[in-house]
Design a protein around this motif. Structure first.
Motif, PDB file in Angstrom:
ATOM      1  N   LEU A  81       0.831  -1.206   0.000  1.00 54.26           N
ATOM      2  CA  LEU A  81       0.000   0.000   0.000  1.00 54.26           C
ATOM      3  C   LEU A  81       0.871   1.264   0.000  1.00 54.26           C
ATOM      4  O   LEU A  81       0.571   2.234  -0.704  1.00 54.26           O
ATOM      5  CB  LEU A  81      -0.948   0.002   1.199  1.00 54.26           C
ATOM      6  CG  LEU A  81      -2.032  -1.080   1.175  1.00 54.26           C
ATOM      7  CD1 LEU A  81      -2.764  -1.126   2.512  1.00 54.26           C
ATOM      8  CD2 LEU A  81      -3.003  -0.866   0.032  1.00 54.26           C
ATOM      9  N   ALA A  82       1.944   1.236   0.767  1.00 54.60           N
ATOM     10  CA  ALA A  82       2.862   2.385   0.784  1.00 54.60           C
ATOM     11  C   ALA A  82       3.515   2.556  -0.586  1.00 54.60           C
ATOM     12  O   ALA A  82       3.703   3.683  -1.058  1.00 54.60           O
ATOM     13  CB  ALA A  82       3.918   2.203   1.868  1.00 54.60           C
ATOM     14  N   HIS A  83       3.820   1.443  -1.243  1.00 57.72           N
ATOM     15  CA  HIS A  83       4.402   1.508  -2.590  1.00 57.72           C
ATOM     16  C   HIS A  83       3.409   2.134  -3.571  1.00 57.72           C
ATOM     17  O   HIS A  83       3.795   2.955  -4.406  1.00 57.72           O
ATOM     18  CB  HIS A  83       4.803   0.103  -3.053  1.00 57.72           C
ATOM     19  CG  HIS A  83       5.355   0.068  -4.439  1.00 57.72           C
ATOM     20  ND1 HIS A  83       6.632   0.504  -4.735  1.00 57.72           N
ATOM     21  CD2 HIS A  83       4.812  -0.328  -5.614  1.00 57.72           C
ATOM     22  CE1 HIS A  83       6.850   0.376  -6.034  1.00 57.72           C
ATOM     23  NE2 HIS A  83       5.750  -0.130  -6.584  1.00 57.72           N
ATOM     24  N   TYR A  84       2.136   1.749  -3.472  1.00 54.23           N
ATOM     25  CA  TYR A  84       1.125   2.382  -4.321  1.00 54.23           C
ATOM     26  C   TYR A  84       1.161   3.893  -4.130  1.00 54.23           C
ATOM     27  O   TYR A  84       1.153   4.662  -5.083  1.00 54.23           O
ATOM     28  CB  TYR A  84      -0.287   1.916  -3.956  1.00 54.23           C
ATOM     29  CG  TYR A  84      -0.661   0.497  -4.243  1.00 54.23           C
ATOM     30  CD1 TYR A  84       0.039  -0.291  -5.153  1.00 54.23           C
ATOM     31  CD2 TYR A  84      -1.748  -0.068  -3.602  1.00 54.23           C
ATOM     32  CE1 TYR A  84      -0.340  -1.596  -5.403  1.00 54.23           C
ATOM     33  CE2 TYR A  84      -2.136  -1.370  -3.851  1.00 54.23           C
ATOM     34  CZ  TYR A  84      -1.427  -2.136  -4.750  1.00 54.23           C
ATOM     35  OH  TYR A  84      -1.818  -3.415  -4.987  1.00 54.23           O
ATOM     36  N   VAL A 105      -4.434  16.805  -5.896  1.00 54.15           N
ATOM     37  CA  VAL A 105      -4.253  15.535  -5.197  1.00 54.15           C
ATOM     38  C   VAL A 105      -2.988  15.644  -4.370  1.00 54.15           C
ATOM     39  O   VAL A 105      -1.953  16.076  -4.867  1.00 54.15           O
ATOM     40  CB  VAL A 105      -4.124  14.353  -6.195  1.00 54.15           C
ATOM     41  CG1 VAL A 105      -3.757  13.060  -5.471  1.00 54.15           C
ATOM     42  CG2 VAL A 105      -5.396  14.168  -6.984  1.00 54.15           C
ATOM     43  N   LYS A 106      -3.092  15.250  -3.125  1.00 56.37           N
ATOM     44  CA  LYS A 106      -1.929  15.246  -2.243  1.00 56.37           C
ATOM     45  C   LYS A 106      -1.838  13.875  -1.588  1.00 56.37           C
ATOM     46  O   LYS A 106      -2.846  13.299  -1.192  1.00 56.37           O
ATOM     47  CB  LYS A 106      -2.057  16.323  -1.180  1.00 56.37           C
ATOM     48  CG  LYS A 106      -2.027  17.738  -1.734  1.00 56.37           C
ATOM     49  CD  LYS A 106      -2.023  18.748  -0.610  1.00 56.37           C
ATOM     50  CE  LYS A 106      -2.117  20.161  -0.973  1.00 56.37           C
ATOM     51  NZ  LYS A 106      -1.831  20.784  -2.082  1.00 56.37           N
ATOM     52  N   PHE A 107      -0.626  13.362  -1.497  1.00 56.29           N
ATOM     53  CA  PHE A 107      -0.395  12.082  -0.842  1.00 56.29           C
ATOM     54  C   PHE A 107       0.149  12.345   0.551  1.00 56.29           C
ATOM     55  O   PHE A 107       1.095  13.109   0.731  1.00 56.29           O
ATOM     56  CB  PHE A 107       0.584  11.230  -1.658  1.00 56.29           C
ATOM     57  CG  PHE A 107      -0.018  10.775  -2.958  1.00 56.29           C
ATOM     58  CD1 PHE A 107      -0.799   9.632  -3.010  1.00 56.29           C
ATOM     59  CD2 PHE A 107       0.179  11.504  -4.120  1.00 56.29           C
ATOM     60  CE1 PHE A 107      -1.369   9.224  -4.202  1.00 56.29           C
ATOM     61  CE2 PHE A 107      -0.389  11.098  -5.314  1.00 56.29           C
ATOM     62  CZ  PHE A 107      -1.159   9.959  -5.356  1.00 56.29           C
ATOM     63  N   ILE A 108      -0.456  11.721   1.523  1.00 58.33           N
ATOM     64  CA  ILE A 108      -0.079  11.905   2.924  1.00 58.33           C
ATOM     65  C   ILE A 108       0.993  10.881   3.274  1.00 58.33           C
ATOM     66  O   ILE A 108       0.775   9.680   3.124  1.00 58.33           O
ATOM     67  CB  ILE A 108      -1.311  11.738   3.841  1.00 58.33           C
ATOM     68  CG1 ILE A 108      -2.374  12.757   3.448  1.00 58.33           C
ATOM     69  CG2 ILE A 108      -0.914  11.878   5.303  1.00 58.33           C
ATOM     70  CD1 ILE A 108      -3.727  12.495   4.062  1.00 58.33           C
ATOM     71  N   GLN A 109       2.116  11.344   3.731  1.00 53.08           N
ATOM     72  CA  GLN A 109       3.237  10.469   4.068  1.00 53.08           C
ATOM     73  C   GLN A 109       3.161  10.065   5.537  1.00 53.08           C
ATOM     74  O   GLN A 109       4.006  10.424   6.337  1.00 53.08           O
ATOM     75  CB  GLN A 109       4.563  11.180   3.764  1.00 53.08           C
ATOM     76  CG  GLN A 109       4.750  11.530   2.311  1.00 53.08           C
ATOM     77  CD  GLN A 109       4.823  10.301   1.427  1.00 53.08           C
ATOM     78  OE1 GLN A 109       5.485   9.330   1.740  1.00 53.08           O
ATOM     79  NE2 GLN A 109       4.100  10.339   0.322  1.00 53.08           N
TER      80      GLN A 109
END
Length: 132
Positions: A81-84, A105-109
């Motif tokens: 999932l983290a790789h996605y 779109v923002k990805f939450i780390q």
């Protein structure tokens, strides 16, 4: 393992009718997933780890989560999932890259935390899963 209707209804309510993984409210179509994989033989369907084919090892899962998790360990699935999030979606989807450039779109780390972890599943189950 085959569940009775009563067992299935009780399992669905284990997390208040939510998917143990993503937290989505479950409808009529959901799966009883083995938290620690059973890993079935492709030809016979028999589990290679029958000790995991017990009701205590089952959690309610939405179809999408169950299909995506397959027979992975929780940690392997968490990594996928983290790789996605970190690589695959941006690399493979030009539309997402474009939306990111526009700030739409923002990805939450943040660490991936499953719904059941937020709800406090017994730690013994998680420890058994980690040590296979």
């Amino acid at each position: 393992m085959k569940l009775t209707k009563i067992q299935r209804a009780e399992l669905k309510q284990k997390f208040g009718g939510h998917c143990a993984y993503c937290g989505e409210l479950l409808g009529d179509k959901w799966h009883a997933d083995h938290l620690i994989a059973v890993v079935r033989d492709i030809e016979t369907g028999k589990p290679s780890k029958p000790e995991n084919d017990v009701i205590e090892n089952l959690v309610p899962a939405c179809t999408a989560c169950n299909h995506n998790k397959r027979s992975m360990s929780l940690e392997a699935w968490r990594d996928l999932l983290a790789h996605y999030r970190d690589v695959q979606v941006i690399r493979d989807c030009s539309q997402v890259r474009h939306l990111v450039r526009f700030g739409l779109v923002k990805f939450i780390q943040e660490p991936i935390v499953f719904y059941f972890e937020k709800m406090g599943i017994p730690q013994a189950i998680l420890e058994a899963e980690r040590h296979g």
